[in-house]
Design a protein around this motif. Structure first.
Motif, PDB file in Angstrom:
ATOM      1  N   ARG A 172       0.776  -1.198   0.049  1.00 49.42           N
ATOM      2  CA  ARG A 172      -0.030   0.145  -0.076  1.00 49.42           C
ATOM      3  C   ARG A 172       1.035   1.135  -0.010  1.00 49.42           C
ATOM      4  O   ARG A 172       0.582   2.226  -0.821  1.00 49.42           O
ATOM      5  CB  ARG A 172      -0.921  -0.076   1.246  1.00 49.42           C
ATOM      6  N   ASP A 173       1.962   1.212   0.701  1.00 50.58           N
ATOM      7  CA  ASP A 173       2.899   2.253   0.809  1.00 50.58           C
ATOM      8  C   ASP A 173       3.574   2.640  -0.400  1.00 50.58           C
ATOM      9  O   ASP A 173       3.675   3.786  -0.825  1.00 50.58           O
ATOM     10  CB  ASP A 173       3.833   2.280   2.066  1.00 50.58           C
ATOM     11  N   PHE A 174       4.068   1.469  -1.054  1.00 52.09           N
ATOM     12  CA  PHE A 174       4.762   1.599  -2.350  1.00 52.09           C
ATOM     13  C   PHE A 174       3.620   2.280  -3.448  1.00 52.09           C
ATOM     14  O   PHE A 174       4.239   3.177  -3.877  1.00 52.09           O
ATOM     15  CB  PHE A 174       5.227   0.223  -2.778  1.00 52.09           C
ATOM     16  N   TYR A 175       2.727   1.595  -3.496  1.00 50.47           N
ATOM     17  CA  TYR A 175       1.657   2.140  -4.528  1.00 50.47           C
ATOM     18  C   TYR A 175       1.026   3.554  -4.486  1.00 50.47           C
ATOM     19  O   TYR A 175       1.092   4.322  -5.179  1.00 50.47           O
ATOM     20  CB  TYR A 175       0.380   0.978  -4.829  1.00 50.47           C
ATOM     21  N   GLN A 232      -3.512   1.242 -13.675  1.00 49.07           N
ATOM     22  CA  GLN A 232      -3.198   0.218 -13.082  1.00 49.07           C
ATOM     23  C   GLN A 232      -3.033   0.107 -11.535  1.00 49.07           C
ATOM     24  O   GLN A 232      -3.672  -0.514 -10.717  1.00 49.07           O
ATOM     25  CB  GLN A 232      -2.255  -0.447 -13.723  1.00 49.07           C
ATOM     26  N   ILE A 233      -2.405   1.314 -11.073  1.00 51.08           N
ATOM     27  CA  ILE A 233      -2.043   1.675  -9.803  1.00 51.08           C
ATOM     28  C   ILE A 233      -3.606   1.998  -8.912  1.00 51.08           C
ATOM     29  O   ILE A 233      -3.739   1.578  -7.939  1.00 51.08           O
ATOM     30  CB  ILE A 233      -1.449   2.838  -9.751  1.00 51.08           C
ATOM     31  N   TYR A 234      -4.370   2.757  -9.443  1.00 48.25           N
ATOM     32  CA  TYR A 234      -5.659   3.082  -9.038  1.00 48.25           C
ATOM     33  C   TYR A 234      -6.713   1.765  -8.855  1.00 48.25           C
ATOM     34  O   TYR A 234      -7.028   1.444  -7.695  1.00 48.25           O
ATOM     35  CB  TYR A 234      -6.580   3.898  -9.837  1.00 48.25           C
ATOM     36  N   LYS A 235      -6.414   1.061  -9.662  1.00 46.52           N
ATOM     37  CA  LYS A 235      -7.022  -0.499  -9.642  1.00 46.52           C
ATOM     38  C   LYS A 235      -6.432  -1.282  -8.449  1.00 46.52           C
ATOM     39  O   LYS A 235      -6.994  -1.629  -7.663  1.00 46.52           O
ATOM     40  CB  LYS A 235      -6.912  -1.290 -10.806  1.00 46.52           C
ATOM     41  N   ILE A 236      -5.088  -1.249  -8.527  1.00 45.94           N
ATOM     42  CA  ILE A 236      -4.346  -2.006  -7.186  1.00 45.94           C
ATOM     43  C   ILE A 236      -4.869  -1.468  -5.996  1.00 45.94           C
ATOM     44  O   ILE A 236      -5.130  -2.073  -4.969  1.00 45.94           O
ATOM     45  CB  ILE A 236      -2.864  -2.083  -7.712  1.00 45.94           C
ATOM     46  N   LEU A 237      -4.670   0.024  -5.805  1.00 44.60           N
ATOM     47  CA  LEU A 237      -5.058   0.517  -4.556  1.00 44.60           C
ATOM     48  C   LEU A 237      -6.332   0.212  -4.036  1.00 44.60           C
ATOM     49  O   LEU A 237      -6.789   0.131  -2.971  1.00 44.60           O
ATOM     50  CB  LEU A 237      -4.648   2.224  -4.774  1.00 44.60           C
ATOM     51  N   ASP A 238      -7.304   0.282  -5.151  1.00 45.68           N
ATOM     52  CA  ASP A 238      -8.709   0.308  -4.659  1.00 45.68           C
ATOM     53  C   ASP A 238      -8.717  -1.363  -4.155  1.00 45.68           C
ATOM     54  O   ASP A 238      -9.481  -1.675  -3.295  1.00 45.68           O
ATOM     55  CB  ASP A 238      -9.457   0.170  -6.079  1.00 45.68           C
ATOM     56  N   LEU A 281      -6.307  -3.052  -2.885  1.00 44.34           N
ATOM     57  CA  LEU A 281      -5.749  -3.081  -1.330  1.00 44.34           C
ATOM     58  C   LEU A 281      -6.509  -2.572  -0.271  1.00 44.34           C
ATOM     59  O   LEU A 281      -6.361  -2.789   0.969  1.00 44.34           O
ATOM     60  CB  LEU A 281      -4.533  -2.340  -1.386  1.00 44.34           C
ATOM     61  N   LYS A 282      -7.398  -1.578  -0.523  1.00 40.92           N
ATOM     62  CA  LYS A 282      -8.490  -0.980   0.440  1.00 40.92           C
ATOM     63  C   LYS A 282      -9.495  -1.834   0.796  1.00 40.92           C
ATOM     64  O   LYS A 282      -9.835  -1.692   1.731  1.00 40.92           O
ATOM     65  CB  LYS A 282      -9.117   0.364  -0.288  1.00 40.92           C
TER      66      LYS A 282
END
Length: 209
Positions: A138-141, A197-203, A205-206
């Protein structure tokens, strides 16, 4: 202390910069392997087990930030020293993020070859540094998203300036700037795709596990 076994891996998508670094290192007797982006670099690392990674930050397919994170989160590679190379317009926040990923050094372009060689020699002969703990996903992305959003704003400004300039140029000078504009638009599309892609990954992870 003996120099660690293994070649030096240079990761750079600009051919003349890659050639300069490769020739400079080979001239001093170092074995060198090269890659054009982070994805290619990971394949080389898996096979060649380099003693040091020298990587540009801004590259297609997988940039230096993502490459460093992958190196640091893999127990087999996490102690490999990383030198980041950057263009002069990289921000202090980019530098801070690179160091938080565990980069041993940060060198700005244009590269001073003497300073570069000293840095390489120091890293290969010193004991292992105390590395920061790898960032959580999460911190990385979250940090990576901020860096990509900055790149996108910079690219949009560049495109707007080029478009304004094109309307004022005589016909004979336009083709070169048309080519620059097209390249900038291609870069923007690539950055936007990475961001999506980052937005999707962060979503993901939430979401609760």
């Amino acid at each position: 202390m003996n120099i660690p076994y293994g070649p030096l891996l240079v990761v750079e998508d600009v051919p003349n910069v890659m050639e300069l670094l490769e020739v400079t290192l080979r001239f001093k007797g170092y074995p060198v392997i090269t890659a054009r982006n982070g994805q290619e670099a990971l394949e080389k690392i898996d096979v060649e087990h380099p003693a040091l990674v020298i990587t540009d930050i801004l590259m297609p397919k997988m940039d230096g930030f993502a490459l460093a994170h992958r190196i640091r989160t893999n127990p087999k590679t996490r102690t490999i020293p990383i030198i980041f190379l950057s263009a002069t317009y990289v921000t202090p926040e980019d530098k801070d993020f690179a160091l938080s990923l565990g980069a041993a050094r940060f060198i700005e372009k244009p590269i001073d070859t003497e300073d570069f060689l000293l840095t390489v020699a120091e890293l290969l002969t010193q004991g292992p540094d105390t590395l920061p703990r790898p960032l959580t996903e999460r911190d990385f992305y979250t940090g990576y998203r901020a860096r990509l959003e900055h790149k996108l704003r910079h690219k949009n400004t560049q495109i707007s300036r080029t478009e304004r300039l094109l309307s004022t140029l005589p016909e004979g000078q336009r083709p070169a700037f048309d080519a620059l504009l097209q390249q900038a638009k291609n870069d923007r599309e690539e950055i936007q795709n990475e961001l999506n892609q980052i937005y999707k990954i962060l979503d993901e992870l939430k979401r609760p596990g």
